[in-house]
Write a protein that holds these residues in place. Structure first.
Motif, PDB file in Angstrom:
ATOM      1  N   VAL A   1      -3.403  -8.130   0.043  1.00  0.00           N
ATOM      2  CA  VAL A   1      -2.879  -6.758   0.041  1.00  0.00           C
ATOM      3  C   VAL A   1      -2.029  -6.532   1.297  1.00  0.00           C
ATOM      4  O   VAL A   1      -0.907  -6.015   1.221  1.00  0.00           O
ATOM      5  N   LEU A   2      -2.547  -6.952   2.457  1.00  0.00           N
ATOM      6  CA  LEU A   2      -1.804  -6.755   3.714  1.00  0.00           C
ATOM      7  C   LEU A   2      -0.458  -7.493   3.657  1.00  0.00           C
ATOM      8  O   LEU A   2       0.576  -6.952   4.036  1.00  0.00           O
ATOM      9  N   ASP A   3      -0.482  -8.730   3.140  1.00  0.00           N
ATOM     10  CA  ASP A   3       0.767  -9.512   3.047  1.00  0.00           C
ATOM     11  C   ASP A   3       1.760  -8.827   2.119  1.00  0.00           C
ATOM     12  O   ASP A   3       2.941  -8.724   2.419  1.00  0.00           O
ATOM     13  N   ARG A   4       1.255  -8.396   0.956  1.00  0.00           N
ATOM     14  CA  ARG A   4       2.133  -7.761  -0.032  1.00  0.00           C
ATOM     15  C   ARG A   4       2.821  -6.528   0.564  1.00  0.00           C
ATOM     16  O   ARG A   4       3.986  -6.262   0.307  1.00  0.00           O
ATOM     17  N   LEU A   5       2.065  -5.776   1.372  1.00  0.00           N
ATOM     18  CA  LEU A   5       2.611  -4.532   1.928  1.00  0.00           C
ATOM     19  C   LEU A   5       3.265  -4.748   3.293  1.00  0.00           C
ATOM     20  O   LEU A   5       3.801  -3.807   3.884  1.00  0.00           O
ATOM     21  N   GLY A   6       3.195  -5.964   3.800  1.00  0.00           N
ATOM     22  CA  GLY A   6       3.757  -6.236   5.126  1.00  0.00           C
ATOM     23  C   GLY A   6       3.085  -5.396   6.195  1.00  0.00           C
ATOM     24  O   GLY A   6       3.726  -4.955   7.150  1.00  0.00           O
ATOM     25  N   ALA A   7       1.779  -5.167   6.030  1.00  0.00           N
ATOM     26  CA  ALA A   7       1.067  -4.255   6.943  1.00  0.00           C
ATOM     27  C   ALA A   7       0.205  -5.035   7.929  1.00  0.00           C
ATOM     28  O   ALA A   7      -0.281  -6.123   7.619  1.00  0.00           O
ATOM     29  N   ALA A   8       0.026  -4.464   9.095  1.00  0.00           N
ATOM     30  CA  ALA A   8      -0.883  -5.046  10.085  1.00  0.00           C
ATOM     31  C   ALA A   8      -2.315  -4.692   9.693  1.00  0.00           C
ATOM     32  O   ALA A   8      -2.543  -3.719   8.962  1.00  0.00           O
ATOM     33  N   GLU A   9      -3.258  -5.496  10.162  1.00  0.00           N
ATOM     34  CA  GLU A   9      -4.670  -5.255   9.812  1.00  0.00           C
ATOM     35  C   GLU A   9      -5.157  -3.952  10.451  1.00  0.00           C
ATOM     36  O   GLU A   9      -5.125  -3.809  11.673  1.00  0.00           O
ATOM     37  N   PRO A  10      -5.614  -3.003   9.625  1.00  0.00           N
ATOM     38  CA  PRO A  10      -6.102  -1.748  10.194  1.00  0.00           C
ATOM     39  C   PRO A  10      -7.557  -1.891  10.671  1.00  0.00           C
ATOM     40  O   PRO A  10      -8.263  -2.793  10.225  1.00  0.00           O
ATOM     41  N   THR A  11      -7.962  -0.999  11.553  1.00  0.00           N
ATOM     42  CA  THR A  11      -9.358  -0.997  11.993  1.00  0.00           C
ATOM     43  C   THR A  11     -10.137  -0.002  11.130  1.00  0.00           C
ATOM     44  O   THR A  11     -10.146   1.197  11.393  1.00  0.00           O
ATOM     45  N   ILE A  12     -10.728  -0.544  10.076  1.00  0.00           N
ATOM     46  CA  ILE A  12     -11.466   0.286   9.114  1.00  0.00           C
ATOM     47  C   ILE A  12     -12.658  -0.508   8.573  1.00  0.00           C
ATOM     48  O   ILE A  12     -12.713  -1.732   8.715  1.00  0.00           O
ATOM     49  N   THR A  13     -13.580   0.223   7.963  1.00  0.00           N
ATOM     50  CA  THR A  13     -14.654  -0.435   7.216  1.00  0.00           C
ATOM     51  C   THR A  13     -14.498  -0.060   5.749  1.00  0.00           C
ATOM     52  O   THR A  13     -14.412   1.127   5.415  1.00  0.00           O
ATOM     53  N   VAL A  14     -14.427  -1.077   4.892  1.00  0.00           N
ATOM     54  CA  VAL A  14     -14.366  -0.831   3.448  1.00  0.00           C
ATOM     55  C   VAL A  14     -15.723  -1.218   2.870  1.00  0.00           C
ATOM     56  O   VAL A  14     -16.173  -2.354   3.041  1.00  0.00           O
TER      57      VAL A  14
ATOM     58  N   PRO B   1       0.735  -3.509 -12.255  1.00  0.00           N
ATOM     59  CA  PRO B   1       1.231  -4.897 -12.272  1.00  0.00           C
ATOM     60  C   PRO B   1       0.994  -5.618 -10.949  1.00  0.00           C
ATOM     61  O   PRO B   1       0.592  -6.791 -10.934  1.00  0.00           O
ATOM     62  N   ALA B   2       1.224  -4.938  -9.833  1.00  0.00           N
ATOM     63  CA  ALA B   2       1.045  -5.580  -8.521  1.00  0.00           C
ATOM     64  C   ALA B   2      -0.434  -5.871  -8.282  1.00  0.00           C
ATOM     65  O   ALA B   2      -0.810  -6.965  -7.837  1.00  0.00           O
ATOM     66  N   LEU B   3      -1.290  -4.899  -8.617  1.00  0.00           N
ATOM     67  CA  LEU B   3      -2.729  -5.096  -8.428  1.00  0.00           C
ATOM     68  C   LEU B   3      -3.214  -6.273  -9.269  1.00  0.00           C
ATOM     69  O   LEU B   3      -3.969  -7.134  -8.816  1.00  0.00           O
ATOM     70  N   SER B   4      -2.733  -6.320 -10.508  1.00  0.00           N
ATOM     71  CA  SER B   4      -3.138  -7.374 -11.429  1.00  0.00           C
ATOM     72  C   SER B   4      -2.800  -8.764 -10.873  1.00  0.00           C
ATOM     73  O   SER B   4      -3.603  -9.699 -10.966  1.00  0.00           O
ATOM     74  N   GLU B   5      -1.625  -8.895 -10.293  1.00  0.00           N
ATOM     75  CA  GLU B   5      -1.227 -10.188  -9.702  1.00  0.00           C
ATOM     76  C   GLU B   5      -2.176 -10.615  -8.589  1.00  0.00           C
ATOM     77  O   GLU B   5      -2.576 -11.774  -8.503  1.00  0.00           O
ATOM     78  N   LEU B   6      -2.539  -9.662  -7.741  1.00  0.00           N
ATOM     79  CA  LEU B   6      -3.407 -10.002  -6.611  1.00  0.00           C
ATOM     80  C   LEU B   6      -4.837 -10.287  -7.086  1.00  0.00           C
ATOM     81  O   LEU B   6      -5.494 -11.199  -6.589  1.00  0.00           O
ATOM     82  N   VAL B   7      -5.308  -9.527  -8.073  1.00  0.00           N
ATOM     83  CA  VAL B   7      -6.664  -9.781  -8.605  1.00  0.00           C
ATOM     84  C   VAL B   7      -6.700 -11.168  -9.259  1.00  0.00           C
ATOM     85  O   VAL B   7      -7.694 -11.887  -9.164  1.00  0.00           O
ATOM     86  N   TYR B   8      -5.580 -11.551  -9.890  1.00  0.00           N
ATOM     87  CA  TYR B   8      -5.519 -12.896 -10.481  1.00  0.00           C
ATOM     88  C   TYR B   8      -5.741 -13.959  -9.404  1.00  0.00           C
ATOM     89  O   TYR B   8      -6.496 -14.919  -9.614  1.00  0.00           O
ATOM     90  N   GLU B   9      -5.105 -13.777  -8.241  1.00  0.00           N
ATOM     91  CA  GLU B   9      -5.278 -14.749  -7.142  1.00  0.00           C
ATOM     92  C   GLU B   9      -6.739 -14.783  -6.700  1.00  0.00           C
ATOM     93  O   GLU B   9      -7.288 -15.837  -6.390  1.00  0.00           O
ATOM     94  N   PHE B  10      -7.380 -13.627  -6.670  1.00  0.00           N
ATOM     95  CA  PHE B  10      -8.793 -13.547  -6.299  1.00  0.00           C
ATOM     96  C   PHE B  10      -9.652 -14.322  -7.316  1.00  0.00           C
ATOM     97  O   PHE B  10     -10.497 -15.135  -6.950  1.00  0.00           O
ATOM     98  N   VAL B  11      -9.419 -14.077  -8.599  1.00  0.00           N
ATOM     99  CA  VAL B  11     -10.225 -14.738  -9.638  1.00  0.00           C
ATOM    100  C   VAL B  11      -9.994 -16.254  -9.584  1.00  0.00           C
ATOM    101  O   VAL B  11     -10.914 -17.053  -9.737  1.00  0.00           O
ATOM    102  N   ARG B  12      -8.750 -16.639  -9.312  1.00  0.00           N
ATOM    103  CA  ARG B  12      -8.399 -18.056  -9.252  1.00  0.00           C
ATOM    104  C   ARG B  12      -9.136 -18.758  -8.105  1.00  0.00           C
ATOM    105  O   ARG B  12      -9.496 -19.928  -8.195  1.00  0.00           O
TER     106      ARG B  12
END
Ligand code: PMV
Length: 310
Positions: free
Chosen positions: A76-89, A126-137
Motif C-alpha cells: 500500500v505504501l509503495d502504491r501510494l508513494g507514501a512514507a511509513e506513518p506512525t500508527i497502530t492498525v 481494482p487497485a485493492l484487488s491487485e494488492l490483495v492478490y499479491e498478499f494471497v500469492r
C-alpha cells in the motif's frame, strides 16, 4: 478513528472444475467480515504497527520482513508513494481461519483500505484487488483471482482461469446458510486428489467438468434474472457432480441431507470439499429450521448470509 472492513467469500458453483478451465461463481459473505482500525501511535517515529488480534501477534513494519500483513502494508505504501506513518492498525476477523472462506484475503483487504484511507488516498476496488492478490500469492503460490476479486469488489464474480474476472449483479437477494463441518479442508490436498483421479479417468472427469460448466452458466443466468426458485436444484445438481468427483465426504453428505430435509431448496459443499463448508439455500421462513437441522447433523457453526443485497 478510521475503521474499515472487508467480507469473506464463498464459492457458489464450479469449484474444482475451475482448475480445469471451466467457469466458477463466487460471492462475498457480507455478514462475515474482517475489520481494521487505526490509532495514531503515541511514540514519535515508532513506525507502523499491526496488531493481528486473531493471530495474537504484533507486527512492526520496521522489523517484520516475513509476515504477509507487513507485505500488504508495504504494498500500500509503495502504491501510494507514501512514507511509513506512525500508527497502530488493529485487524480482527469474524471469518473462521483456514476454512476456505477467504479470511486472510479479507484481513489484508481491510488493512489496505484502512491504511490507504489514513493516507488520504483510499484505494478503489481494482487497485485493492491487485494488492490483495499479491498478499494471497505470498501464501498460496499460484492462487486463482477469485478471493481477491470477490473480497475487494464485494460483488458476485464469474470467473474463468486466464481471463479477467467478471463482476455481476444479482436480480434478487439470495439467503444462504454456511455450515462448517469442523473438519479442516486443505484445498491443495483435495485438488491433488482430483488431479490423480483425472489422470486415471480423463474422459469421465472431463465430462463431469463439462456438466459442471453447464450448471455454472445456467446459475449465472438464473442469478442475474432473479429466478431464485431455479437455484436450489442447480446447487443439488452441482453437489451430485462433486460427489462423483470424490470430493464430498460422509460429514458433508450428512449436512447436505439434513439441510434438504429441514426445508432447504438446495445444498452443496463449497470450496475444496472433503471437510470445510456446506452452503444451503434458505428463505426467511425456512432459515431457523434449516439451521437447527444442520446443527443437529453435526455442523460446528452455522453462519447466515445474504448475497446480492444493495
Ligand atoms: O477452498 P477454497 O474456498 O479456496 O476453494 C478452492 C476452490 C478450488 O476450485 C477447489 C481450487 C481452486 O484453486 O480454484
Amino acid at each position: 478513528m478510521i475503521s474499515t472492513s472487508a467480507p469473506g467469500k464463498i464459492i457458489l458453483f464450479g469449484e474444482h472444475a475451475v482448475v480445469y478451465n471451466r467457469p466458477a461463481l463466487a460471492a462475498p459473505l457480507s455478514g462475515l467480515r474482517a475489520t481494521a482500525s487505526i490509532e495514531e501511535a503515541t511514540t514519535t517515529g515508532a513506525g507502523l504497527t499491526i496488531r493481528a488480534v486473531d493471530l495474537d501477534t504484533t507486527i512492526r513494519l520496521q522489523e517484520s520482513a516475513e509476515h504477509g500483513l507487513a507485505l500488504m502494508a508495504r504494498l500500500v505504501l509503495d502504491r501510494l508513494g507514501a512514507a511509513e506513518p506512525t500508527i497502530t492498525v488493529t485487524v480482527e476477523s469474524a471469518i473462521p481461519i483456514a476454512g476456505g472462506l477467504g479470511s486472510g484475503a479479507a484481513v489484508s483487504a481491510a488493512l489496505g483500505k484502512a491504511l490507504s484511507a489514513h493516507l488520504g488516498a483510499p484505494l478503489d476496488a481494482p487497485a485493492l484487488s491487485e494488492l490483495v492478490y499479491e498478499f494471497v500469492r505470498f501464501y498460496h503460490g499460484t492462487p486463482s483471482f477469485i478471493d481477491n476479486t470477490v473480497i475487494s469488489y464485494e460483488k458476485p464474480v464469474y470467473f474463468v482461469r486466464g481471463r479477467p474476472p467478471e463482476v455481476f449483479s444479482l436480480g434478487m437477494p439470495v439467503q444462504l446458510l454456511v455450515a462448517d463441518t469442523g473438519i479442516p479442508s486443505p484445498t491443495h490436498e483435495a485438488v491433488g486428489g482430483v488431479r490423480a483421479r483425472w489422470q486415471h479417468e480423463r474422459d469421465r472427469y472431463e465430462a463431469l467438468f463439462d456438466r459442471i460448466a453447464g450448471i455454472v452458466d445456467t446459475a449465472r443466468t438464473v442469478l442475474e434474472a432473479g429466478a431464485v426458485g431455479q437455484l436450489g436444484p442447480l446447487m443439488t445438481a452441482n453437489q451430485h457432480e462433486l460427489e462423483a468427483m470424490g470430493v464430498s465426504s460422509p460429514a458433508i453428505g450428512r449436512l447436505v441431507t439434513a439441510a434438504r430435509s429441514a426445508g432447504s431448496l438446495g445444498a452443496k459443499l463449497s470450496g475444496g470439499g472433503v471437510g470445510g463448508n456446506v452452503i444451503a439455500l434458505v428463505t426467511a421462513e425456512s432459515a431457523d429450521q434449516v439451521r437447527a437441522g444442520l446443527l443437529a447433523a453435526g455442523a460446528v457453526a452455522v453462519y447466515q448470509t445474504t448475497i446480492g443485497e444493495g
